[in-house]
Design a protein around this motif. Structure first.
Motif, short mmCIF file in Angstrom:
data_model
loop_
_atom_site.label_atom_id
_atom_site.label_comp_id
_atom_site.label_asym_id
_atom_site.label_seq_id
_atom_site.Cartn_x
_atom_site.Cartn_y
_atom_site.Cartn_z
N VAL A 7 0.87 -1.20 0.00
CA VAL A 7 0.00 0.00 0.00
C VAL A 7 0.90 1.24 0.00
O VAL A 7 1.75 1.40 0.89
CB VAL A 7 -0.93 0.03 1.23
N LEU A 8 0.68 2.09 -1.01
CA LEU A 8 1.46 3.32 -1.11
C LEU A 8 0.59 4.49 -0.64
O LEU A 8 -0.47 4.76 -1.22
CB LEU A 8 1.91 3.56 -2.56
N TYR A 9 1.04 5.16 0.41
CA TYR A 9 0.37 6.36 0.90
C TYR A 9 1.03 7.53 0.19
O TYR A 9 2.22 7.82 0.43
CB TYR A 9 0.51 6.47 2.42
N ASP A 10 0.29 8.16 -0.70
CA ASP A 10 0.93 9.18 -1.54
C ASP A 10 -0.02 10.33 -1.85
O ASP A 10 -1.17 10.36 -1.39
CB ASP A 10 1.47 8.54 -2.83
N TYR A 11 0.48 11.27 -2.62
CA TYR A 11 -0.31 12.40 -3.09
C TYR A 11 0.05 12.62 -4.55
O TYR A 11 1.24 12.55 -4.91
CB TYR A 11 -0.02 13.65 -2.26
N TRP A 12 -0.95 12.89 -5.37
CA TRP A 12 -0.73 12.87 -6.83
C TRP A 12 0.36 13.82 -7.29
O TRP A 12 1.14 13.51 -8.17
CB TRP A 12 -2.04 13.15 -7.57
N ARG A 13 0.45 15.02 -6.65
CA ARG A 13 1.42 16.00 -7.15
C ARG A 13 2.73 15.99 -6.37
O ARG A 13 3.61 16.81 -6.63
CB ARG A 13 0.77 17.39 -7.11
N SER A 14 2.86 15.07 -5.45
CA SER A 14 4.11 14.97 -4.67
C SER A 14 5.20 14.32 -5.51
O SER A 14 5.04 13.20 -6.00
CB SER A 14 3.84 14.14 -3.41
N SER A 15 6.32 15.02 -5.65
CA SER A 15 7.37 14.44 -6.51
C SER A 15 8.06 13.26 -5.84
O SER A 15 8.50 12.34 -6.53
CB SER A 15 8.37 15.50 -6.96
#
Ligand SMILES: N[C@@H](CCC(=O)N[C@@H](CS)C(=O)NCC(=O)O)C(=O)O
Length: 215
Positions: free
Chosen positions: A5-13
């Motif tokens: 499971v990847l906890y991420d944000y679409w615009r986070s590089s």
């Protein structure tokens, strides 16, 4: 095996780097959005995953991993093909140097919390933020363009297959465009970026491909 499971944000590089790597390694994963706009990243729930209050965090193999470069190197050891670093130690060091020049010098001072702190301290406007971003991204990328001028560079930063340095470069160029940094003096970087973005693993990881959250 449990799906990572990847906890991420679409615009986070930093998240974008890990998405590219998971795709290159053909590792299926589930993505969970941590919305930076609503400060979800500094909430109790996410800080239990990453005490730094940053994305990404990757839940894999029974562990919660943080720091995109550490995650990328773990994935490269776990799933060695395709290799993300060349076998030659000196050339691997050159590629790490390029990746670090972006991830450790440009990226941290352009983080939203750093720029917001600067703006609050100096009563800055959005224009000030843009001037800050343009200054540091331009300065950093000019050095990376010079580092790319090397006989071992090819269609990618090393030879003919994408690796660690390309994975870090492409999200940084996305950021450069977002802040309207001129890339006219960076022909090597823009050529490599174009080749990378044509690859399915990079295209599927791009912010516009995964955007499932408000901006
Ligand atoms: N060095 C860390 C950086 C992580 C990081 O800075 N993530 C950004 C998004 S790209 C973040 O969560 N920023 C939130 C903030 O600045 O408050 C990594 O590579 O994982």
């Amino acid at each position: 095996m449990t799906t990572p499971v990847l906890y991420d944000y679409w615009r986070s590089s930093a998240s974008y780097r890990v998405r590219i790597t998971l795709n290159l390694k053909d590792i299926a994963y589930q993505a969970v959005t941590i919305d930076l706009q609503t400060q979800q990243h500094v909430g109790v729930e996410h800080k239990a995953r990453n005490p730094q209050g940053f994305v990404p965090a990757l839940d894999i193999d029974g562990r919660m991993m943080t720091q995109s470069l550490a995650i990328i190197e773990y994935l490269d050891s776990r799933n060695p093909a395709p290799a993300l670093l060349p076998a030659d130690p000196a050339e691997a060091a050159r590629l790490r140097a390029i990746a670090y020049a972006i991830a450790m010098e440009i990226h941290p001072i352009c983080n939203p919390s750093v720029v917001a702190h600067h703006a609050a301290a100096f009563d800055g406007s959005n224009d000030d933020r843009k001037i800050w971003m343009q200054h540091f991204i331009d300065k950093g990328l000019r050095a990376v363009e010079a580092l790319a001028d090397h006989p071992a560079s090819g269609r990618f930063l090393h030879g003919d297959s994408p690796g660690l340095a390309d994975i870090v470069l492409v999200p940084q160029l996305y950021n450069a465009r977002r802040w309207e940094v001129s890339l006219d003096d960076m022909p090597r970087l823009t050529a490599i970026d174009a080749v990378c973005r044509d690859l399915p693993a990079f295209a599927a990881a791009a912010p516009e491909a995964v955007n499932n959250a408000p901006s």
